[in-house]
Design a protein around this motif. Structure first.
Motif, PDB file in Angstrom:
ATOM      1  N   ASP B 135       0.841  -1.205   0.000  1.00  0.00           N
ATOM      2  CA  ASP B 135       0.000   0.000   0.000  1.00  0.00           C
ATOM      3  C   ASP B 135       0.874   1.251   0.000  1.00  0.00           C
ATOM      4  OD1 ASP B 135      -2.127  -1.688   0.130  1.00  0.00           O
ATOM      5  OD2 ASP B 135      -2.434  -1.445   2.298  1.00  0.00           O
ATOM      6  N   VAL B 136       1.949   1.183   0.786  1.00  0.00           N
ATOM      7  CA  VAL B 136       2.861   2.325   0.846  1.00  0.00           C
ATOM      8  C   VAL B 136       3.541   2.514  -0.507  1.00  0.00           C
ATOM      9  CG1 VAL B 136       4.811   3.357   2.090  1.00  0.00           C
ATOM     10  CG2 VAL B 136       3.286   1.760   3.273  1.00  0.00           C
ATOM     11  N   ASP B 137       3.914   1.380  -1.108  1.00  0.00           N
ATOM     12  CA  ASP B 137       4.599   1.429  -2.398  1.00  0.00           C
ATOM     13  C   ASP B 137       3.692   2.023  -3.481  1.00  0.00           C
ATOM     14  OD1 ASP B 137       6.856   0.842  -4.055  1.00  0.00           O
ATOM     15  OD2 ASP B 137       5.687  -0.805  -4.922  1.00  0.00           O
ATOM     16  N   GLU B 138       2.435   1.626  -3.448  1.00  0.00           N
ATOM     17  CA  GLU B 138       1.465   2.144  -4.409  1.00  0.00           C
ATOM     18  C   GLU B 138       1.340   3.670  -4.268  1.00  0.00           C
ATOM     19  OE1 GLU B 138      -2.940   0.898  -4.677  1.00  0.00           O
ATOM     20  OE2 GLU B 138      -1.729  -0.921  -4.920  1.00  0.00           O
ATOM     21  N   TYR B 139       1.268   4.094  -3.028  1.00  0.00           N
ATOM     22  CA  TYR B 139       1.169   5.523  -2.710  1.00  0.00           C
ATOM     23  C   TYR B 139       2.419   6.264  -3.189  1.00  0.00           C
ATOM     24  CZ  TYR B 139       0.475   9.657   0.298  1.00  0.00           C
ATOM     25  OH  TYR B 139       0.311  10.920   0.788  1.00  0.00           O
ATOM     26  N   ASN B 146      10.524  10.184  -4.450  1.00  0.00           N
ATOM     27  CA  ASN B 146      11.795   9.460  -4.353  1.00  0.00           C
ATOM     28  C   ASN B 146      11.816   8.644  -3.062  1.00  0.00           C
ATOM     29  OD1 ASN B 146      13.322  12.533  -5.250  1.00  0.00           O
ATOM     30  ND2 ASN B 146      12.956  10.815  -6.634  1.00  0.00           N
ATOM     31  N   ILE B 147      11.204   9.272  -2.053  1.00  0.00           N
ATOM     32  CA  ILE B 147      11.212   8.672  -0.714  1.00  0.00           C
ATOM     33  C   ILE B 147       9.819   8.833  -0.109  1.00  0.00           C
ATOM     34  CG2 ILE B 147      12.299   8.732   1.567  1.00  0.00           C
ATOM     35  CD1 ILE B 147      14.628  10.331   0.288  1.00  0.00           C
ATOM     36  N   THR B 148       9.304   7.769   0.479  1.00  0.00           N
ATOM     37  CA  THR B 148       8.027   7.871   1.195  1.00  0.00           C
ATOM     38  C   THR B 148       8.211   7.359   2.618  1.00  0.00           C
ATOM     39  OG1 THR B 148       6.761   7.574  -0.833  1.00  0.00           O
ATOM     40  CG2 THR B 148       5.609   7.144   1.233  1.00  0.00           C
ATOM     41  N   PHE B 149       7.843   8.200   3.571  1.00  0.00           N
ATOM     42  CA  PHE B 149       7.950   7.819   4.978  1.00  0.00           C
ATOM     43  C   PHE B 149       6.585   7.399   5.515  1.00  0.00           C
ATOM     44  CE2 PHE B 149      11.347  11.193   4.826  1.00  0.00           C
ATOM     45  CZ  PHE B 149      12.402  10.305   4.902  1.00  0.00           C
ATOM     46  N   VAL B 150       6.582   6.369   6.362  1.00  0.00           N
ATOM     47  CA  VAL B 150       5.356   5.949   7.038  1.00  0.00           C
ATOM     48  C   VAL B 150       5.331   6.602   8.414  1.00  0.00           C
ATOM     49  CG1 VAL B 150       4.007   3.989   7.874  1.00  0.00           C
ATOM     50  CG2 VAL B 150       5.453   3.742   5.838  1.00  0.00           C
ATOM     51  N   TYR B 151       4.221   7.237   8.742  1.00  0.00           N
ATOM     52  CA  TYR B 151       4.145   7.876  10.063  1.00  0.00           C
ATOM     53  C   TYR B 151       2.758   7.701  10.645  1.00  0.00           C
ATOM     54  CZ  TYR B 151       1.244  11.712   8.355  1.00  0.00           C
ATOM     55  OH  TYR B 151       0.198  12.436   7.843  1.00  0.00           O
ATOM     56  N   GLN B 152       2.642   8.047  11.921  1.00  0.00           N
ATOM     57  CA  GLN B 152       1.341   8.016  12.569  1.00  0.00           C
ATOM     58  C   GLN B 152       1.092   9.330  13.296  1.00  0.00           C
ATOM     59  OE1 GLN B 152       0.310   4.853  15.538  1.00  0.00           O
ATOM     60  NE2 GLN B 152      -1.471   4.731  14.203  1.00  0.00           N
ATOM     61  N   ILE B 227       9.610  14.049  -1.530  1.00  0.00           N
ATOM     62  CA  ILE B 227       9.268  13.211  -0.381  1.00  0.00           C
ATOM     63  C   ILE B 227       7.764  13.142  -0.172  1.00  0.00           C
ATOM     64  CG2 ILE B 227       9.448  13.042   2.137  1.00  0.00           C
ATOM     65  CD1 ILE B 227      12.305  13.968   1.869  1.00  0.00           C
ATOM     66  N   ALA B 228       7.271  11.918   0.045  1.00  0.00           N
ATOM     67  CA  ALA B 228       5.859  11.728   0.372  1.00  0.00           C
ATOM     68  C   ALA B 228       5.767  11.151   1.774  1.00  0.00           C
ATOM     69  CB  ALA B 228       5.213  10.781  -0.628  1.00  0.00           C
ATOM     70  N   THR B 229       4.641  11.395   2.421  1.00  0.00           N
ATOM     71  CA  THR B 229       4.438  10.807   3.747  1.00  0.00           C
ATOM     72  C   THR B 229       3.151  10.005   3.719  1.00  0.00           C
ATOM     73  OG1 THR B 229       3.421  12.902   4.379  1.00  0.00           O
ATOM     74  CG2 THR B 229       5.689  12.523   5.104  1.00  0.00           C
ATOM     75  N   TYR B 230       3.198   8.821   4.255  1.00  0.00           N
ATOM     76  CA  TYR B 230       2.065   7.896   4.240  1.00  0.00           C
ATOM     77  C   TYR B 230       1.563   7.734   5.660  1.00  0.00           C
ATOM     78  CZ  TYR B 230      -0.479   3.474   3.641  1.00  0.00           C
ATOM     79  OH  TYR B 230      -1.441   2.487   3.620  1.00  0.00           O
ATOM     80  N   GLU B 231       0.326   8.105   5.877  1.00  0.00           N
ATOM     81  CA  GLU B 231      -0.209   7.994   7.228  1.00  0.00           C
ATOM     82  C   GLU B 231      -0.729   6.586   7.489  1.00  0.00           C
ATOM     83  OE1 GLU B 231      -3.578  10.438   8.241  1.00  0.00           O
ATOM     84  OE2 GLU B 231      -3.610   9.646  10.283  1.00  0.00           O
ATOM     85  N   PHE B 232      -0.197   5.968   8.541  1.00  0.00           N
ATOM     86  CA  PHE B 232      -0.672   4.649   8.958  1.00  0.00           C
ATOM     87  C   PHE B 232      -1.666   4.855  10.092  1.00  0.00           C
ATOM     88  CE2 PHE B 232      -0.297   0.827  11.681  1.00  0.00           C
ATOM     89  CZ  PHE B 232      -0.702  -0.126  10.772  1.00  0.00           C
TER      90      PHE B 232
END
Lengths: 378, 365
Positions: B135-139, B146-152, B227-232
């Motif tokens: 899911d993160v990869d798709e996002y 270039n870089i996507t961080f997972v955060y909460q 940079i993208a950020t992915y909310e978990f």
């Protein structure tokens, strides 16, 4: 591959029709037992614990679950460089195809497999017996006595004797008479269906038996009496431990519930003769705030919010709030819904007891109630 | 084409774990009745279909190697790809600050050259959550990052943890490290999807100054990347101290948390021990507990985590505690708010009590 001194041939094709719904979908050796095990685990673990690392498993009746459970044998460390598990189903040849017609025929049809392994001795086993035994001791005995065939025997009561193959022996334990299920037994030494043959002797006997049209191609009925008739050296090897042929629902229930005793006949916690299995991946079991567990065996993946007393819960069983399970055996993935009651029952894999349903009776001598795999009981 | 490869760092430590790390890295701390911390990131990777995973090992790596073996229990014993052990070269890196040193990665540059992957998934072993990195990869692809961080959001982090600050438009403004415990932060969950060539480029930039952490290197060059950020939004916790360890352990006893982490489609994998089921005796009483296999229970357990092959004798009382594998709790012993290290033997009648704020750690030393 190095030459093998002894390999095991494990008969696992039986239907076990007296286990009724438990074997409707799967072969008897694949029936779940003692929470996380399947019956075949005991014979396979005995092999591993006896340093026998080549095992041929003869399958026939509904083999899918058995095949996938055994896999490449890694659950029992039978996938090493110098050992293996081979699943041996019946096959088709240029003369046509046929099923395994009898225990001896099953081995006869796999002479090529055994020749390939080139062992000195062949151990014949059943996949549906419950016991812990070091086959190495029996093999040493077989070699020391120079026997052609050694039959493992257990002392039974005279009443039970007519259910087994019964042997008369002389003072050196040499077998003088072998009768399959005698009406009037003259001995109480029963065959456990565990044989060690010197391969050259068995090979010849199997080939002769295969062309005998009257033969039922059975070890107890044909091969052993024939060898006895030929004057071969047949010896009894007395086994003193616990051994059980799980034939009926009652004996299955009894043997399973025995595990709950403080000193059960089969000790699954014993470290030096461990029972191996093909473990599934499940989380630890969870007992919730309203859960209660007493005198029970609980496997991984269970979620217990109800009451469980004197019972065995296999992997991934769910007991919801207000539900009560007593004196019962719940096979993998059973779901007992809210307020349901299960007493003196065996529930098949994936079965479900719906909300407030009542299964079984606590009345004394009430029969054990059985529901089959994936059944929904309302 | 295998698009994603995983990289897990285990070469870091944190003195706030006290005795729990005297013989092992944080990654190898037993957690949740049958797992170790590393099982969570590693399972997240294999459950996301990743079949190439590199593990950067610490100085004391016996327990990690013992646990992972060939990777068989994680489905990573493969001809094509599988588990790669990447020896860490940074030693004494236990300030609780960096977890992913450039030096350790650069020392294993060949791994990145050889694996067939466009992107890497980076993770440490200090955050407990169950995520599908696909899911993160798709996002990541959708955002052309270039870089996507997972955060909460609204999470709690401790000193050394990384948090994100966003501007009013929701754009990432800065990446900073916490100096002390802070609540209601946008906490980085130590999960990153990064283009492999970008990652290798960063390693190259910093190869002469290689004691720096990968995250600090990125933070210094924020403007140079997309940079993208992915909310978990699921259950996620940071574990940075003994207190965190026991608190999060006991949080697993929440029915919802337990189900989310352990019973969904993505199961957490671990080394298989093949122990018998747990045997409860007549005198056993158990309420709100996770119990690992092979244990023999005659005493009382309340609100606790019990690992594998534990023996709890009659009359013993365990409350709000974590009892690790092969412990033996004697008759009428009392254990409250404690962590019992592996193989600890508590004699009959012994009493050990910590407090909720300060749990006691019982070891054999």
């Amino acid at each position: 591959m190095q030459k093998k001194e002894c390999i095991a041939m494990l008969l696992a094709g039986g239907q076990g029709s007296r286990l009724k719904a438990l074997t409707k979908r799967i072969a008897k050796p694949a029936v779940s037992f003692g929470g996380k095990y399947r019956i075949i685990d005991f014979a396979l673990s005995n092999c591993v614990n006896s340093d026998i690392n080549t095992v041929g498993i003869l399958t026939q009746y509904k083999p899918y679950l058995l095949n996938s459970y055994i896999g490449n044998g890694e659950g029992w460390d039978l996938d090493g460089l110098n050992g293996q598990v081979s699943l041996l189903p019946p096959y088709y040849t240029e003369e046509g195809g046929s099923w395994y017609n009898g225990t001896a025929d099953a081995i006869y049809k796999n002479i090529d497999f055994i020749d390939e392994m080139n062992p000195e001795y062949v151990l014949i086993l059943s996949g549906d017996h419950l016991y812990k035994m070091d086959y190495n001791d029996m093999l040493k005995y077989h070699k020391k006595t120079g026997a052609d065939l050694t039959v493992s025997v257990i002392n039974v009561t005279l009443e039970e004797a007519s259910r087994f193959g019964i042997m008369s022996v002389d003072s050196d334990l040499r077998i003088t008479k072998f009768t399959e299920k005698p009406k009037k037994p003259d001995s109480t030494l029963a065959s456990m269906g565990i044989y060690i043959f010197t391969w050259s002797v068995l090979r010849k006997a199997l080939i002769e038996d295969s062309s005998d049209e009257k033969s039922e191609h059975d070890f107890g009925k044909n091969i052993i009496p024939n060898l006895l008739g030929e004057g071969k050296k047949l010896l009894a090897y007395e086994f003193k431990g616990y051994w059980k042929d799980i034939g009926t629902i009652d004996s299955y229930y009894e043997a399973t519930m025995d595990l709950l005793k403080d000193n059960p006949h089969i000790d699954i916690f014993q470290k030096d003769q461990k029972v191996f299995s093909n473990s599934n991946i499940s989380p630890p079991h969870f007992v919730g705030n309203s859960g209660k567990v007493e005198r029970s065996l609980i496997c991984n993946g269970c979620i217990i919010d109800g009451t469980v007393i004197n019972s065995i819960l296999s992997s991934n069983v769910i007991v919801e709030k207000g539900a009560e399970v007593r004196d019962s055996i719940l096979l993998p993935n059973t779901k007992v819904r809210k307020g349901a009651k299960v007493v003196r029952a065996i529930t098949g894999e994936g079965s479900e007891i719906t909300e407030k349903a009542k299964l079984g009776s606590s009345a004394k001598n009430a029969e054990i109630v059985l529901i089959g795999d994936n059944e929904v009981y309302k | 084409m295998e698009r994603l490869a995983g990289l897990i760092s285990t070469n870091y430590n944190n003195k706030k774990f006290g005795k729990l790390i005297s013989h092992r890295p944080i990654a190898a701390i037993p957690f949740g009745s049958r797992y170790r911390m590393i099982d969570f990131p590693l399972s997240n990777m294999v459950n996301s279909g990743i079949t190439n995973v590199g593990i950067i090992t610490p100085h004391l790596y016996r327990s990690i190697m013992d646990h992972l073996g060939s990777g068989k229990d994680f489905g990573l014993s493969r001809k094509n790809g599988g588990l790669f052990i990447l020896p860490g070269t940074t030693y004494g890196y236990d300030l609780g600050i960096g977890k992913f040193s450039i030096r350790d990665c650069y020392g294993n540059l060949q791994f990145f050259d050889r694996i067939k992957a466009d992107r890497l998934v980076l993770s440490t072993c200090s955050k407990i959550y169950n995520i599908d990195f696909r899911d993160v990869d798709e996002y990541h692809i959708q955002k052309e990052a270039n870089i996507t961080f997972v955060y909460q959001k609204n999470a709690t982090g401790d000193a050394g943890d990384i948090v994100f600050d966003f501007n009013e438009k929701g754009k990432l403004k800065s990446i900073r490290r916490l100096k002390k415990k802070e609540k209601n932060v946008c906490l980085y969950l130590d999960g990153t999807v990064i283009e492999k060539n970008v990652f290798v480029k960063i390693l190259d930039w910093y190869k002469d100054n290689s004691y720096i952490d990968v995250m600090d290197a990125i933070a210094e060059n924020l403007d140079r990347f997309s940079i993208a950020t992915y909310e978990f939004t699921g259950f996620a916790r940071a574990i940075s101290s003994i207190e965190d360890y026991i608190n999060v352990s006991l949080e697993l006893l929440d029915d919802k948390v337990m189900r989310e982490l352990f019973t969904g489609d993505r199961l957490i994998h671990t080394k298989i021990h093949d122990a018998p089921p747990v045997k409860y005796f007549e005198t056993a009483k158990v309420k709100n507990a996770l119990v690992g296999t092979g244990s023999l229970i005659k005493g009382q357990i309340e609100n606790s985590i019990i690992f594998r092959d534990v023996i709890i004798e009659e009359g013993a009382k365990i409350k709000n505690s974590v009892i690790m594998q092969r412990c033996k709790i004697g008759k009428k012993a009392v254990i409250e708010n404690c962590i019992c290290e592996k193989s600890v033997v508590i004699d009959d009648g012994e009493v050990h009590k910590g407090t909720e704020k300060k749990p006691a750690v019982i070891t054999n030393d």
